[in-house]
Design an enzyme around this catalytic site. Structure first.
Site, PDB file in Angstrom:
ATOM      1  N   ASP A  69      35.807  46.606  44.106  1.00 39.59           N
ATOM      2  CA  ASP A  69      35.498  46.560  42.662  1.00 39.59           C
ATOM      3  C   ASP A  69      36.782  46.442  41.852  1.00 39.59           C
ATOM      4  O   ASP A  69      36.854  45.678  40.875  1.00 39.59           O
ATOM      5  CB  ASP A  69      34.661  47.786  42.235  1.00 39.59           C
ATOM      6  CG  ASP A  69      35.306  49.123  42.609  1.00 39.59           C
ATOM      7  OD1 ASP A  69      36.197  49.138  43.481  1.00 39.59           O
ATOM      8  OD2 ASP A  69      34.905  50.155  42.030  1.00 39.59           O
ATOM      9  N   TYR A 117      25.233  40.365  56.088  1.00 44.08           N
ATOM     10  CA  TYR A 117      24.506  39.094  56.219  1.00 44.08           C
ATOM     11  C   TYR A 117      23.748  39.003  57.538  1.00 44.08           C
ATOM     12  O   TYR A 117      22.738  38.325  57.628  1.00 44.08           O
ATOM     13  CB  TYR A 117      25.490  37.910  56.154  1.00 44.08           C
ATOM     14  CG  TYR A 117      25.745  37.383  54.770  1.00 44.08           C
ATOM     15  CD1 TYR A 117      26.293  38.201  53.792  1.00 44.08           C
ATOM     16  CD2 TYR A 117      25.461  36.064  54.443  1.00 44.08           C
ATOM     17  CE1 TYR A 117      26.549  37.720  52.528  1.00 44.08           C
ATOM     18  CE2 TYR A 117      25.718  35.566  53.177  1.00 44.08           C
ATOM     19  CZ  TYR A 117      26.263  36.396  52.226  1.00 44.08           C
ATOM     20  OH  TYR A 117      26.510  35.902  50.971  1.00 44.08           O
ATOM     21  N   ASP A 154      33.608  33.519  44.476  1.00 40.57           N
ATOM     22  CA  ASP A 154      33.034  32.860  43.293  1.00 40.57           C
ATOM     23  C   ASP A 154      33.844  33.214  42.055  1.00 40.57           C
ATOM     24  O   ASP A 154      34.096  32.363  41.193  1.00 40.57           O
ATOM     25  CB  ASP A 154      31.575  33.309  43.067  1.00 40.57           C
ATOM     26  CG  ASP A 154      30.568  32.329  43.635  1.00 40.57           C
ATOM     27  OD1 ASP A 154      30.935  31.596  44.581  1.00 40.57           O
ATOM     28  OD2 ASP A 154      29.421  32.294  43.151  1.00 40.57           O
ATOM     29  N   ASP A 167      31.964  36.775  49.494  1.00 44.43           N
ATOM     30  CA  ASP A 167      31.068  35.855  48.798  1.00 44.43           C
ATOM     31  C   ASP A 167      31.251  36.000  47.292  1.00 44.43           C
ATOM     32  O   ASP A 167      31.412  35.023  46.559  1.00 44.43           O
ATOM     33  CB  ASP A 167      29.621  36.171  49.203  1.00 44.43           C
ATOM     34  CG  ASP A 167      28.625  35.235  48.548  1.00 44.43           C
ATOM     35  OD1 ASP A 167      28.915  34.029  48.475  1.00 44.43           O
ATOM     36  OD2 ASP A 167      27.558  35.718  48.102  1.00 44.43           O
ATOM     37  N   LYS A 195      35.278  48.956  50.528  1.00 41.58           N
ATOM     38  CA  LYS A 195      34.901  50.143  49.742  1.00 41.58           C
ATOM     39  C   LYS A 195      35.001  51.338  50.678  1.00 41.58           C
ATOM     40  O   LYS A 195      34.005  51.986  51.011  1.00 41.58           O
ATOM     41  CB  LYS A 195      33.481  49.985  49.184  1.00 41.58           C
ATOM     42  CG  LYS A 195      33.375  49.025  48.012  1.00 41.58           C
ATOM     43  CD  LYS A 195      33.863  49.616  46.690  1.00 41.58           C
ATOM     44  CE  LYS A 195      32.905  50.666  46.162  1.00 41.58           C
ATOM     45  NZ  LYS A 195      33.446  51.291  44.914  1.00 41.58           N
TER      46      LYS A 195
HETATM   47  C1  IPM Z   1      28.487  30.647  49.947  1.00 43.32           C
HETATM   48  C2  IPM Z   1      27.034  30.684  49.570  1.00 43.32           C
HETATM   49  C3  IPM Z   1      26.243  31.076  50.802  1.00 43.32           C
HETATM   50  C4  IPM Z   1      26.625  32.476  51.152  1.00 43.32           C
HETATM   51  C5  IPM Z   1      24.731  30.917  50.666  1.00 43.32           C
HETATM   52  C6  IPM Z   1      24.343  29.516  50.269  1.00 43.32           C
HETATM   53  C7  IPM Z   1      24.029  31.329  51.931  1.00 43.32           C
HETATM   54  O1  IPM Z   1      26.831  31.528  48.488  1.00 43.32           O
HETATM   55  O2  IPM Z   1      28.837  29.918  50.890  1.00 43.32           O
HETATM   56  O3  IPM Z   1      29.270  31.331  49.298  1.00 43.32           O
HETATM   57  O4  IPM Z   1      26.106  33.447  50.563  1.00 43.32           O
HETATM   58  O5  IPM Z   1      27.466  32.639  52.043  1.00 43.32           O
HETATM   59 MG    MG Z   2      28.645  32.226  47.591  1.00 47.05          MG
END
Ligand code: IPM
Ligand code: MG
Length: 365
Positions: free
Chosen positions: A223, A140, A251, A247, A191
């Site tokens: 993975d 990032y 999710d 990230d 990884k």
């Molecule tokens: C998160 C989001 C952010 C990230 C974006 C909005 C920059 O996806 O907080 O998970 O990728 O960190």
């Molecule tokens: Mg995210």
């Protein structure tokens, strides 16, 4: 002593979920929390007002506060804006400037919502995992980065994945410490089979483990972790991983619970510096302004804030308990709606929670 809390509602559904969270903050103040609120713009809202997604003045105010509570940033309106000033850049700058290197993302399945998960109930029942995502390093922020012209109409896009020993160790420490207060297991994901940064990650975490022998450590390729999260998520307690894998895995873990609308997060830096609290969900522009958004993720983020930054763990417990009761009673926003439940709007959910908190308080008195 009074604490200051900076509210950054942001874009999309951010402002409406923040309105409900304010009700809970006011309730906490009636219970002795003594929180002074400040408010500012972030993301697209800030870009529209000042031409940048986080102004220096707002950043300064955030630094001076005990904690920051953010709604959400981004939306299609800013799709064509330059990366450097996109809404997301405001959030990234805030994380980086406040040095919020440890991102805590719990994924908890509430019994009342077990059918909201796309996985079978027996797979997700009682699930309680915590992802600790490194938040200020990795691909990032790594340099060099860019898109370069190679001529002949050919271009090259590149980013750099980089980690230093100390960056790995400080987030590893957070994971081990938290595991001690939980079920005593850390799964470290990278990884290492293909990336040098992953190899270093594994070596540093292994070395650090010598100080945490009471915690069980396992290493897993990222993975495989993605696959294991769907196969048997209950094997995990704390997962520690880098910025990008974190990230993605967070999710995925979030969706095990059935709704992104339920999940809070905390980003923490050095002790004494302000923490940043935000829901895991995004700005959901498609439902913004319609009273459909679920305010519980932001309210639960405020509960984390009470626990980790404002020194009020009992009030945090009370809020989490009230959320559980409201859900048990079948009160649902549309994202977690089920047959036989009562569908409510964003503000009705906030009100239901306040009523629940007051009932619980009266019972305890
Ligand atoms: C998160 C989001 C952010 C990230 C974006 C909005 C920059 O996806 O907080 O998970 O990728 O960190
Ligand atoms: Mg995210």
């Amino acid at each position: 002593m009074a604490k200051t809390l900076m509210l950054l509602p942001g874009d999309g559904i951010g402002p409406e979920v923040m309105v409900e969270t304010r009700k809970i903050i006011e309730w906490a103040n009636t219970r002795g929390a003594d929180i002074k609120i400040k408010e500012g713009l972030v993301g697209g809202a800030s870009y529209d007002a000042f031409g940048k997604p986080l102004s220096d003045e707002t950043l300064k105010l955030c630094r001076e506060c005990d904690a920051v509570l953010l709604g959400a940033v981004g939306g299609p309106k800013w799709n064509n804006v330059d990366y450097a000033v996109r809404p997301e850049a405001g959030l990234l700058r805030l994380r980086k400037e406040l040095d919020l290197f440890a991102n805590l993302r719990p994924a908890i399945v509430f019994d009342a919502l077990i059918d909201a998960s796309t996985l079978k109930p027996e797979i997700v029942k009682g699930l309680d995992i915590l992802i600790v995502r490194e938040l200020t390093g990795g691909v990032y922020f790594g340099e060099p980065r860019g898109i370069e012209d190679l001529g002949n109409g050919e271009r090259r896009g590149f980013n750099t994945q980089t980690y230093t020993s100390s960056e790995i160790k400080r987030v590893g420490r957070v994971a081990f410490e938290l595991a001690r207060k939980r079920r005593g297991k850390v799964t470290s994901c990278e990884k290492a089979n293909v990336m040098e940064s992953g190899k270093l990650w594994r070596e540093e975490i292994t070395a650090l483990h010598a100080e945490y022998k009471d915690v069980q450590l396992e290493h897993m390729y990222a993975d495989n972790c993605a696959m294991q999260l769907l196969r048997n998520p209950s094997q995990f307690d704390v997962i520690v991983t880098d910025n990008l894998f974190g990230d993605i895995l967070s999710d995925e873990a979030a969706m095990l619970t059935g709704s992104l609308g339920m999940l809070p997060s905390a980003a923490l830096g050095a002790p004494g510096s302000p923490g940043l609290y935000e829901p895991v969900h995004g700005s959901a522009p498609d439902i913004a302004g319609q009273g459909k958004a679920n305010p519980l993720a932001t309210i639960l983020s405020f509960a984390m804030c009470l626990r980790y930054s404002l020194g009020q763990p009992a009030l945090a417990d009370a809020i989490e308990e009230a959320v559980r009761s409201v859900l048990d009673k079948g009160t649902r926003t549309s994202d977690i709606m089920a047959k036989g439940s009562r569908e409510v709007s964003t503000s009705q959910m906030g009100d239901a929670l306040i009523a629940e908190l007051k009932t619980a308080q009266a019972k305890a008195a």
